[in-house]
Design a protein around this motif. Structure first.
Motif, PDB file in Angstrom:
ATOM      1  N   GLU A  17       0.813  -0.626   0.108  1.00  0.00           N
ATOM      2  CA  GLU A  17      -0.036   0.068  -0.001  1.00  0.00           C
ATOM      3  C   GLU A  17       0.986   0.897   0.073  1.00  0.00           C
ATOM      4  N   GLY A  18       0.536   2.310  -0.845  1.00  0.00           N
ATOM      5  CA  GLY A  18       1.390   2.936  -1.202  1.00  0.00           C
ATOM      6  C   GLY A  18       2.655   3.942  -1.772  1.00  0.00           C
ATOM      7  N   ARG A  19       3.666   4.419  -1.510  1.00  0.00           N
ATOM      8  CA  ARG A  19       4.042   3.831  -2.529  1.00  0.00           C
ATOM      9  C   ARG A  19       5.989   3.691  -2.012  1.00  0.00           C
ATOM     10  N   SER A  20       6.037   2.704  -3.208  1.00  0.00           N
ATOM     11  CA  SER A  20       7.448   2.279  -2.638  1.00  0.00           C
ATOM     12  C   SER A  20       8.529   2.781  -4.101  1.00  0.00           C
ATOM     13  N   LEU A  21       9.601   1.853  -4.061  1.00  0.00           N
ATOM     14  CA  LEU A  21      10.855   2.506  -4.683  1.00  0.00           C
ATOM     15  C   LEU A  21      11.401   1.001  -4.911  1.00  0.00           C
ATOM     16  N   ALA A  22      11.962   0.404  -5.907  1.00  0.00           N
ATOM     17  CA  ALA A  22      13.052  -0.415  -6.221  1.00  0.00           C
ATOM     18  C   ALA A  22      13.942  -0.130  -7.089  1.00  0.00           C
ATOM     19  N   GLN A  23      15.150  -1.117  -7.184  1.00  0.00           N
ATOM     20  CA  GLN A  23      15.479  -1.373  -7.627  1.00  0.00           C
ATOM     21  C   GLN A  23      15.888  -2.872  -8.350  1.00  0.00           C
ATOM     22  N   GLY A  24      16.380  -3.072  -9.840  1.00  0.00           N
ATOM     23  CA  GLY A  24      16.482  -4.711  -9.638  1.00  0.00           C
ATOM     24  C   GLY A  24      17.412  -4.994 -11.029  1.00  0.00           C
ATOM     25  N   VAL A  25      17.803  -6.260 -10.998  1.00  0.00           N
ATOM     26  CA  VAL A  25      18.412  -6.925 -11.909  1.00  0.00           C
ATOM     27  C   VAL A  25      18.106  -8.148 -12.455  1.00  0.00           C
ATOM     28  N   ASP A 152       9.014   4.464   0.255  1.00  0.00           N
ATOM     29  CA  ASP A 152       9.318   6.404  -0.121  1.00  0.00           C
ATOM     30  C   ASP A 152       9.429   6.402   0.914  1.00  0.00           C
ATOM     31  N   GLY A 153      10.555   7.403   0.999  1.00  0.00           N
ATOM     32  CA  GLY A 153      10.641   8.028   2.074  1.00  0.00           C
ATOM     33  C   GLY A 153      11.658   7.612   2.944  1.00  0.00           C
ATOM     34  N   GLN A 154      12.092   6.253   2.733  1.00  0.00           N
ATOM     35  CA  GLN A 154      12.855   5.107   3.390  1.00  0.00           C
ATOM     36  C   GLN A 154      14.210   5.630   3.514  1.00  0.00           C
ATOM     37  N   ARG A 155      15.549   5.462   3.909  1.00  0.00           N
ATOM     38  CA  ARG A 155      16.679   5.601   3.437  1.00  0.00           C
ATOM     39  C   ARG A 155      17.817   3.715   3.496  1.00  0.00           C
ATOM     40  N   SER A 156      18.449   4.181   2.533  1.00  0.00           N
ATOM     41  CA  SER A 156      19.492   2.686   3.084  1.00  0.00           C
ATOM     42  C   SER A 156      20.379   3.379   4.408  1.00  0.00           C
ATOM     43  N   PRO A 157      20.483   2.112   5.037  1.00  0.00           N
ATOM     44  CA  PRO A 157      20.892   1.851   6.389  1.00  0.00           C
ATOM     45  C   PRO A 157      22.189   2.350   5.876  1.00  0.00           C
TER      46      PRO A 157
END
Length: 157
Positions: A17-25, A152-157
């Protein structure tokens, strides 16, 4: 230290639910990286369903969009349909993971070819999900897709 409860089912539909961003290969069957991409998703709950819009941007500039309608079932199950799905997708929530099996028409050159996808989604931390998808045709493994989703809005550790 992060404490997780892997004995509880992972509710993927609520997470999306809501927005998420992703990276993939995408890796071919020999494990060689063939394509990289980013994905922007937006999930809107509608009663017992989730409408999930995905926008893929590939490293060669190609754009793809897909909208899923995912519906909760009984006993930790769910189903899904997208515009390019060959048949209804079937999923289930299990201890610490959610699984989804689907068959999608992919454009390869000038043709559209049905490919099977077996996905496993793991909640990997606050606002983080890792997805491993095995792509096959006629039971032959063609490759694997690895994706890291962040709210969305979460940062990488």
């Amino acid at each position: 230290m992060l404490k997780r409860n892997d004995s509880a089912p992972f509710d993927l539909l609520s997470w999306l639910e809501g927005r998420s961003l992703a990276q993939g290969v995408f890796e071919d069957r020999r494990g060689r990286a063939r394509r990289r991409f980013s994905v922007d998703t937006s999930g809107t709950p509608e009663g017992n369903t989730l409408r999930l819009h995905e926008r893929f941007v590939f490293d060669d500039g190609e754009l793809q969009e897909r909208t899923w309608v995912l519906t909760r079932g009984a006993g930790g199950s769910f189903t899904g349909r997208a515009g390019d799905s060959v048949s209804e997708a079937h999923g289930r929530f299990e201890r610490g993971v959610a699984y989804l099996r689907s068959e999608l028409l992919l454009k390869i050159g000038s043709r559209h070819i049905a490919m099977c996808f077996d996905d496993a989604f793991y909640e990997a931390g606050p606002g983080l999900v890792v997805n491993r998808s095995t792509m096959s045709k006629w039971g032959i493994r063609l490759g694997q897709i690895l994706i890291q989703f962040r709210k969305d809005g979460q940062r990488s550790p």
